[in-house]
Design an enzyme around this catalytic site. Structure first.
Site, PDB file in Angstrom:
ATOM      1  N   TYR A  63       0.885  -1.156   0.000  1.00 53.26           N
ATOM      2  CA  TYR A  63       0.000   0.000   0.000  1.00 53.26           C
ATOM      3  C   TYR A  63       0.926   1.209   0.000  1.00 53.26           C
ATOM      4  O   TYR A  63       1.610   1.474   0.988  1.00 53.26           O
ATOM      5  CB  TYR A  63      -0.895  -0.002   1.237  1.00 53.26           C
ATOM      6  CG  TYR A  63      -1.846   1.171   1.299  1.00 53.26           C
ATOM      7  CD1 TYR A  63      -3.197   1.021   1.000  1.00 53.26           C
ATOM      8  CD2 TYR A  63      -1.398   2.449   1.638  1.00 53.26           C
ATOM      9  CE1 TYR A  63      -4.069   2.098   1.040  1.00 53.26           C
ATOM     10  CE2 TYR A  63      -2.250   3.533   1.686  1.00 53.26           C
ATOM     11  CZ  TYR A  63      -3.585   3.357   1.387  1.00 53.26           C
ATOM     12  OH  TYR A  63      -4.444   4.437   1.416  1.00 53.26           O
ATOM     13  N   THR A 103      11.092   0.452   2.638  1.00 53.50           N
ATOM     14  CA  THR A 103      11.191   1.867   2.267  1.00 53.50           C
ATOM     15  C   THR A 103      12.063   2.697   3.217  1.00 53.50           C
ATOM     16  O   THR A 103      12.249   2.338   4.381  1.00 53.50           O
ATOM     17  CB  THR A 103       9.766   2.488   2.258  1.00 53.50           C
ATOM     18  OG1 THR A 103       9.841   3.903   2.048  1.00 53.50           O
ATOM     19  CG2 THR A 103       9.065   2.258   3.589  1.00 53.50           C
ATOM     20  N   TYR A 127       2.237   5.338   6.611  1.00 49.50           N
ATOM     21  CA  TYR A 127       2.857   4.465   5.606  1.00 49.50           C
ATOM     22  C   TYR A 127       4.167   3.894   6.147  1.00 49.50           C
ATOM     23  O   TYR A 127       4.396   2.679   6.125  1.00 49.50           O
ATOM     24  CB  TYR A 127       3.100   5.255   4.311  1.00 49.50           C
ATOM     25  CG  TYR A 127       3.995   4.540   3.324  1.00 49.50           C
ATOM     26  CD1 TYR A 127       3.566   3.389   2.683  1.00 49.50           C
ATOM     27  CD2 TYR A 127       5.276   5.021   3.040  1.00 49.50           C
ATOM     28  CE1 TYR A 127       4.385   2.716   1.787  1.00 49.50           C
ATOM     29  CE2 TYR A 127       6.100   4.365   2.155  1.00 49.50           C
ATOM     30  CZ  TYR A 127       5.649   3.218   1.515  1.00 49.50           C
ATOM     31  OH  TYR A 127       6.474   2.562   0.646  1.00 49.50           O
TER      32      TYR A 127
END
Length: 287
Positions: A63, A103, A127
């Site tokens: 996502y 990430t 996130y």
């Protein structure tokens, strides 16, 4: 013949892996996109894994709507965290090599030197928080897994900064881009090639690795490079982040130290500008 399952097959990285896959005829590839393998249902996820019985699982699914994640917290957590735990556990129990993509957003962006894999994590948005929980679940459920943290991903596929800049430069006489967020972009094709190098290497060395292209730039400087290479006449102006508020806070500094992946897997990493030139050249051919 070894079977490789690629999740998130229609995303930027998954698409680049698909393009490169014919160069590796010794592998049997299974590309699963969200419609086939959504990761939002545990039972469906497990049944797909049992049916596929892969030897390698490369999880490119995520996502990634950073601002939306501030409100769609449950969905972001489901895909970036809970589903990763399921994939990691299944892989460990079924002797499947698991490689997961993470990430730079797991860091808080306050560093002033390139970030190493063992530096303290402190995500500043939902996130990043869900991706960090995914990393933790990955290592808890599968200590044999490999996690690759990457940043500022772009490619010829999907929506990304490079394609957005090209469109805006074509539509407007001037644009403004933040000049106080520092890092280095990642051409998804280069990351895809690195993943193949890892899979093809005889040794499998678990742990977290950083990967992005070489160079230290701001988003503003990245936009200037896009302007230069594409030959645009658009006026590109630099602005501070506070002049462009977003629901999710972005890290001010996310330059990744790639020493580990270069030393362990002997991976050569291209300069950001040479990779950008390749991408823009491929995009120009497809116009």
């Amino acid at each position: 013949m070894k079977k490789i399952l690629i999740t998130g097959a229609n995303g930027q990285l998954g698409s680049e892996i698909r393009v490169l896959s014919p160069l590796f005829p010794d592998f049997d590839f299974v590309f699963a996109d969200r419609s086939e393998f959504s990761l939002e249902s545990e039972s469906e996820t497990l049944s797909f894994l049992e049916e596929t019985k892969a030897d390698y699982l490369v999880n490119c699914a995520a996502y990634t709507a950073v601002d939306k994640a501030e409100t769609e917290i449950e969905l972001a957590d489901l895909v970036n965290h809970k589903a990763v735990a399921i994939l990691a556990k299944w892989s460990f129990e079924n002797n499947c090599k698991f490689l997961h993509i993470s990430t730079d957003y797991v860091f808080d962006g306050t560093s002033e030197i390139p970030l190493k894999e063992n530096d303290r994590t402190n995500p500043q948005n939902e996130y990043g928080r869900t991706k960090l929980l995914g990393e933790i679940a990955c290592q808890e459920n599968n200590p044999d897994s490999i996690i690759i943290r990457t940043a500022w991903v772009y490619s010829e596929f999907g929506a990304n900064f490079v394609k957005t800049m090209l469109r805006l430069m074509n539509e407007r006489e001037s644009i403004s881009v933040v000049n106080d967020q520092i890092g280095s972009p990642t051409y998804a094709k280069d990351l895809a090639e690195a993943i193949f190098k890892i899979i093809e290497t005889e040794g499998w060395y678990p742990g977290i690795y950083n990967f992005s292209n070489e160079g230290k730039i701001s988003w503003f400087e990245f936009a200037l490079a896009i302007k230069e290479i594409s030959g645009s006449n658009c006026d590109v102006k630099g602005i501070p982040s506070e002049a462009y508020p977003t629901p999710a806070k972005r890290p001010a500094y996310s330059l990744l130290d790639k020493t580990k992946i270069k030393e362990v897997y002997k991976i050569k990493i291209s300069d950001y500008k040479s990779s950008l030139e390749k991408c823009l050249n491929n995009l120009s051919k497809n116009i």
